[in-house]
Design an enzyme around this catalytic site. Structure first.
Site, PDB file in Angstrom:
ATOM      1  N   GLU A  42       0.851  -1.178   0.000  1.00  0.00           N
ATOM      2  CA  GLU A  42       0.000   0.000   0.000  1.00  0.00           C
ATOM      3  C   GLU A  42       0.895   1.239   0.000  1.00  0.00           C
ATOM      4  O   GLU A  42       1.800   1.360   0.829  1.00  0.00           O
ATOM      5  CB  GLU A  42      -0.913   0.028   1.229  1.00  0.00           C
ATOM      6  CG  GLU A  42      -2.031  -0.998   1.174  1.00  0.00           C
ATOM      7  CD  GLU A  42      -3.003  -0.855   2.329  1.00  0.00           C
ATOM      8  OE1 GLU A  42      -2.784   0.001   3.217  1.00  0.00           O
ATOM      9  OE2 GLU A  42      -3.987  -1.605   2.356  1.00  0.00           O
ATOM     10  N   ASP A  81      -5.412   8.960   9.851  1.00  0.00           N
ATOM     11  CA  ASP A  81      -4.022   8.658  10.184  1.00  0.00           C
ATOM     12  C   ASP A  81      -3.607   9.269  11.503  1.00  0.00           C
ATOM     13  O   ASP A  81      -3.943  10.421  11.812  1.00  0.00           O
ATOM     14  CB  ASP A  81      -3.095   9.152   9.070  1.00  0.00           C
ATOM     15  CG  ASP A  81      -3.326   8.409   7.767  1.00  0.00           C
ATOM     16  OD1 ASP A  81      -3.500   7.185   7.826  1.00  0.00           O
ATOM     17  OD2 ASP A  81      -3.360   9.053   6.703  1.00  0.00           O
ATOM     18  N   TYR A 109     -10.260  -4.331   3.900  1.00  0.00           N
ATOM     19  CA  TYR A 109      -9.321  -3.842   4.906  1.00  0.00           C
ATOM     20  C   TYR A 109     -10.100  -3.697   6.210  1.00  0.00           C
ATOM     21  O   TYR A 109     -10.944  -2.815   6.347  1.00  0.00           O
ATOM     22  CB  TYR A 109      -8.761  -2.496   4.452  1.00  0.00           C
ATOM     23  CG  TYR A 109      -7.632  -1.919   5.283  1.00  0.00           C
ATOM     24  CD1 TYR A 109      -7.655  -1.920   6.677  1.00  0.00           C
ATOM     25  CD2 TYR A 109      -6.537  -1.322   4.660  1.00  0.00           C
ATOM     26  CE1 TYR A 109      -6.619  -1.371   7.424  1.00  0.00           C
ATOM     27  CE2 TYR A 109      -5.493  -0.764   5.395  1.00  0.00           C
ATOM     28  CZ  TYR A 109      -5.543  -0.795   6.772  1.00  0.00           C
ATOM     29  OH  TYR A 109      -4.528  -0.244   7.510  1.00  0.00           O
TER      30      TYR A 109
END
Length: 273
Positions: free
Chosen positions: A49, A60, A175
């Site tokens: 990724e 994040d 994911y």
């Protein structure tokens, strides 16, 4: 069949788990990324990724957010990041590459042009964190028309309707975000992850890969008992934290050596299952 799908079929036939490292394109400077991708493959990456640097990365934590800031400060654009994949493809035509980022730069470039750039570069999958699955139908189809998969996130708090929408549009793999938090969060309940992964597997035939909170071989192995692959980002990216864009080669090489040591640890742990 996409490269992602082919890779998972091969891994399944070999009874192996996918190791998927995450790196930020252009971190700590744009000259590092292509060689770094090749080294990750040499140290056991089954697919990679690649983060697209963005100024407001909502999913994040500090480590990857700062990596994006370093990449942007070094002049890395979304187009340049895609060009890095194109350069990687000159030597490696097999390892799947997934771009992970946010919609704003894609909107600026334009969806069709972005997809065209990705196809030309040899990108295999796209994960746009802030693209709702309910609004992804056209984008999903465009990607499929160009032999690319659209990857989506599921988390412990995903509501049933959104979960169904993800199942409807997702391709390549799902994911699964292992915890309530941002990338790099510390707490990981592997028993709960196992329960959640098994529940998802009852609803789809897609491989399930788990990310967020995997820090070492032990946690990778624990998660790998249930998942088809593990995704590791912050534990790798953190080694560039104190590396300036104009750092000399020895500093960058030392940081990369630490990243590869972690890759070896993770690969060995997964292969012991």
């Amino acid at each position: 069949m996409t490269r992602i799908e082919t890779t998972f079929n091969t891994l399944k036939s070999q009874n192996k788990k996918a190791l998927i490292p995450y790196v930020m394109a252009g971190d700590p400077n744009p000259t590092v990324t292509v060689d770094l991708l090749h080294e990750l493959v040499a140290h056991g990456a089954d697919m990679i990724e690649v983060g697209l640097p963005f100024s407001d990365p909502m999913a994040d934590g500090p480590t990857i957010s700062l990596a994006g800031e370093r990449a942007l400060a070094a002049g890395t654009s979304t187009r340049q990041a895609i060009e890095m994949i194109k350069a990687f493809r000159q030597q490696d035509t097999q390892t799947p590459i997934i771009l992970m980022g946010y919609l704003n730069p894609v909107e600026i470039i334009g969806y069709d042009h972005f997809i065209s750039l990705c196809e030309t570069a040899g990108v295999d999958g796209i994960l746009m964190v802030d693209l709702p699955p309910a609004e992804a139908g056209t984008f999903t189809q465009r990607l499929a028309d160009h032999a690319m998969n659209e990857i989506f996130l599921l988390s412990p708090t995903t509501l049933p309707e959104r979960r169904r929408q993800v199942m409807r549009h997702c391709g390549g793999y799902i994911y699964y975000v292992s915890l309530k938090g941002v990338t790099g969060s510390a707490s990981l309940d592997t028993a709960d992850v196992g329960k959640q992964v098994q529940a998802i597997k009852s609803e789809t035939n897609l491989p399930i890969c788990v990310g967020f909170g995997i820090r070492d071989g032990a946690s990778a192995k624990a998660v790998g008992q249930y998942a088809d692959g593990v995704i590791v980002g912050s534990e790798l990216v953190k080694h560039f934290t104190d590396i300036a864009a104009d750092a000399d080669g020895s500093q960058i090489d030392a940081a990369k050596a630490k990243i590869m040591a972690k890759m070896d640890e993770l690969r060995t742990a997964l292969d012991s299952l």
